[in-house]
Design a protein around this motif. Structure first.
Motif, PDB file in Angstrom:
ATOM      1  N   VAL A 130       0.839  -1.206   0.000  1.00  0.00           N
ATOM      2  CA  VAL A 130       0.000   0.000   0.000  1.00  0.00           C
ATOM      3  C   VAL A 130       0.872   1.254   0.000  1.00  0.00           C
ATOM      4  CG1 VAL A 130      -1.697   1.324   1.316  1.00  0.00           C
ATOM      5  CG2 VAL A 130      -1.950  -1.149   1.096  1.00  0.00           C
ATOM      6  N   SER A 131       1.973   1.226   0.752  1.00  0.00           N
ATOM      7  CA  SER A 131       2.854   2.393   0.790  1.00  0.00           C
ATOM      8  C   SER A 131       3.451   2.679  -0.576  1.00  0.00           C
ATOM      9  CB  SER A 131       3.977   2.176   1.813  1.00  0.00           C
ATOM     10  OG  SER A 131       4.951   1.268   1.345  1.00  0.00           O
ATOM     11  N   VAL A 132       3.727   1.642  -1.339  1.00  0.00           N
ATOM     12  CA  VAL A 132       4.273   1.829  -2.685  1.00  0.00           C
ATOM     13  C   VAL A 132       3.239   2.491  -3.593  1.00  0.00           C
ATOM     14  CG1 VAL A 132       5.093   0.606  -4.733  1.00  0.00           C
ATOM     15  CG2 VAL A 132       5.925  -0.058  -2.479  1.00  0.00           C
TER      16      VAL A 132
ATOM     17  N   THR B   3       8.402  14.420   7.311  1.00  0.00           N
ATOM     18  CA  THR B   3       7.170  13.618   7.431  1.00  0.00           C
ATOM     19  C   THR B   3       7.522  12.171   7.745  1.00  0.00           C
ATOM     20  OG1 THR B   3       5.940  15.039   5.904  1.00  0.00           O
ATOM     21  CG2 THR B   3       5.119  12.794   6.215  1.00  0.00           C
ATOM     22  N   GLY B   4       8.490  11.626   7.000  1.00  0.00           N
ATOM     23  CA  GLY B   4       8.916  10.251   7.269  1.00  0.00           C
ATOM     24  C   GLY B   4       9.545  10.099   8.634  1.00  0.00           C
TER      25      GLY B   4
ATOM     26  N   ILE C 183       3.050   2.949   6.283  1.00  0.00           N
ATOM     27  CA  ILE C 183       2.661   3.431   4.954  1.00  0.00           C
ATOM     28  C   ILE C 183       3.131   4.867   4.740  1.00  0.00           C
ATOM     29  CG2 ILE C 183       0.653   4.077   3.550  1.00  0.00           C
ATOM     30  CD1 ILE C 183      -0.763   1.608   4.840  1.00  0.00           C
ATOM     31  N   VAL C 184       2.930   5.736   5.735  1.00  0.00           N
ATOM     32  CA  VAL C 184       3.330   7.144   5.616  1.00  0.00           C
ATOM     33  C   VAL C 184       4.844   7.265   5.514  1.00  0.00           C
ATOM     34  CG1 VAL C 184       3.371   9.375   6.797  1.00  0.00           C
ATOM     35  CG2 VAL C 184       1.265   8.020   6.755  1.00  0.00           C
ATOM     36  N   ALA C 185       5.576   6.591   6.398  1.00  0.00           N
ATOM     37  CA  ALA C 185       7.027   6.709   6.412  1.00  0.00           C
ATOM     38  C   ALA C 185       7.644   6.172   5.131  1.00  0.00           C
ATOM     39  CB  ALA C 185       7.598   5.969   7.618  1.00  0.00           C
ATOM     40  N   ASN C 186       7.157   5.040   4.660  1.00  0.00           N
ATOM     41  CA  ASN C 186       7.714   4.434   3.448  1.00  0.00           C
ATOM     42  C   ASN C 186       7.452   5.311   2.228  1.00  0.00           C
ATOM     43  OD1 ASN C 186       9.243   2.030   3.521  1.00  0.00           O
ATOM     44  ND2 ASN C 186       7.835   1.067   2.086  1.00  0.00           N
TER      45      ASN C 186
END
Length: 458
Positions: A85-87, A117-118, A141-144
């Motif tokens: 999902v992060s991708v 942000t990450g 998800i946000v960090a990636n």
């Protein structure tokens, strides 16, 4: 500084005040790898996979499923699905970042926004306890995705900072800086994790501190590249200050259309997209495979990844030297053959055998850094001048854009069979097909077709 002066600085001899300033900027550029690589090592490769899986299992029902947004997901697949999902999120954001950076010539503000942000999302993993698997998935998800966006902007500096003859070395040094920081932080993590009781911490608390400190490290060392890197110019296709996030997808379409004028660049991207998916899947799923399939404890995994980090420094620098004598393309092709042998060995690896796992980690370390560093420097030769961020957005989408496929295969394999081992041989397809596609690319002709000087060895 004009475009001509900047390019001259990048390709010049490096003498005098201008050369000293360029070397200072290169060192600042290396430090973003130093800052963000601890996320990839400590968080993605070592701690978060097994820890998030354990949190999800604690929240699972009697059948072993959790239900984020009402969707039944086997607890052991949550980490792999979150990576996928992060991708997808990163693929949506990267074209916007690349377009804005090229049109305005201002990469640093976006680099800062993505990096912090990450960093904040990673530091927030300190609060991942109990049964908060959904919080863990969201923060991952946000960090990636933030890391992917920041790497678009970071990589786009390379053609401006290094001339054609030195890009393999500069790119390899950047990766070496990253692996050095990863090794240093993992040593500290190992001390904290293995001695958590003496520090008055539970095992889970020690893991959460390791996760959070990776975010703090990322944020702290990002200050150095933000102080030293310079925004030089807007791209030729838009005036300074023109464009914004609304033009991102239009710019991506324009970039892909422009790439049709450079079919050899597209051929390289396709090859990279395929074999890099295999690399990224090995990196992201190694700790889960080791803990869940091979039955190895967390300390063994930390030591193994530490071994990867230490040898990856030597591997990146060593493969950089090989590229000077044999060419970057041949060196990368050799590394892909080694990756294939590694996967076969990993499939045959017996459970509960730390010594063999360490041997496999050593082999991965020797080829990991060089494969990625030389791929980045190869692509930098294929980018038309003034379109660095847009083309590196496409490159990063190749880096991350299909990297959901390998983790998805792993997640589906576990979902269907309950065994991670069943999926590992599928990665051989990625390395084999990537080898064939890369071998067919006439790299020297591709560099000339992009309008760039052809290095003596490429």
């Amino acid at each position: 500084m004009t475009a001509e002066t900047a390019d001259g600085a990048a390709g010049g001899s490096g003498k005098g005040a201008e050369g000293a300033e360029r070397r200072r900027e290169q060192r600042g550029w290396y430090f973003y790898d130093f800052a963000c690589s601890v996320y990839s090592t400590s968080v993605v490769t070592v701690f978060l996979g097994p820890y998030l899986t354990s949190v999800a299992k604690a929240a699972a029902d009697a059948d072993g499923f959790v239900r984020p947004l009402g969707v039944p997901v086997r607890a052991g697949s949550l980490f792999a699905y979150s990576i996928s999902v992060s991708v997808v999120l990163a693929v949506l954001l990267m074209p916007l970042a690349g377009a804005w950076a090229d049109r305005t010539g201002r990469r640093k503000p976006l680099l800062a926004a993505a990096a912090y942000t990450g960093s904040a999302a990673t530091a927030g993993m300190f609060f991942l306890g109990g049964e908060r698997y959904a919080l863990g998935a969201v923060l991952l998800i946000v960090a990636n995705a933030a890391l992917s966006v920041s790497m678009v902007l970071y990589n786009a500096y390379l053609p401006e900072l290094a001339g054609p003859g030195e890009r393999d070395a500069v790119s390899s040094r950047g990766w070496a800086f990253g692996y050095t920081s990863g090794a240093l932080v993992l040593v500290l993590d190992l001390v904290l994790y293995s001695g958590h009781a003496s520090f008055g911490l539970s095992e889970a608390e020690a893991v959460r501190i390791c996760l959070a400190t990776a975010g703090l490290w990322w944020g702290a060392f990002t200050v150095i590249p933000l102080r030293r890197l310079r925004d030089r110019r807007a791209g030729p296709d838009g005036p300074d200050g023109a464009g914004g996030v609304g033009t991102g997808w239009g710019q991506l379409v324009a970039t892909l259309r422009d790439m049709r004028r450079h079919p050899l660049t597209l051929s390289f991207l396709l090859a990279y997209l395929v074999y890099n998916d295999g690399i990224q899947t090995v990196i992201s799923q190694a700790s889960v495979y080791g803990s869940e399939e091979l039955g190895l404890d967390q300390t063994t995994l930390i030591v193994a990844v530490l071994l990867v980090q230490v040898l990856a420094v030597a591997g990146a620098l060593g493969m950089g030297r090989l590229a000077r004598t044999h060419g970057a393309k041949r060196t990368v092709l050799g590394s892909l053959a080694v990756w294939t042998l590694i996967l076969v060995a990993g499939f045959l690896l017996p459970a509960a055998s730390p010594v063999w796992f360490f041997a496999l980690a050593a082999a991965i370390g020797l080829v990991l850094g060089g494969s990625q560093a030389l791929s980045r420097s190869l692509f930098s030769h294929l980018v038309p001048r003034g379109k660095e961020a847009a083309y590196f957005s496409a490159y990063e989408m190749s880096d991350r854009g299909l990297s959901w496929l390998g983790p998805l295969f792993f997640g589906l394999a576990y979902q269907l069979t309950g065994s991670y081992r069943d999926a590992i041989l599928s990665l051989i397809v990625f390395f084999g097909l990537g080898f064939v596609l890369l071998a067919r690319v006439p790299v020297a002709r591709a560099v000339a077709a992009a309008g760039n000087p052809v290095p003596e060895r490429i």
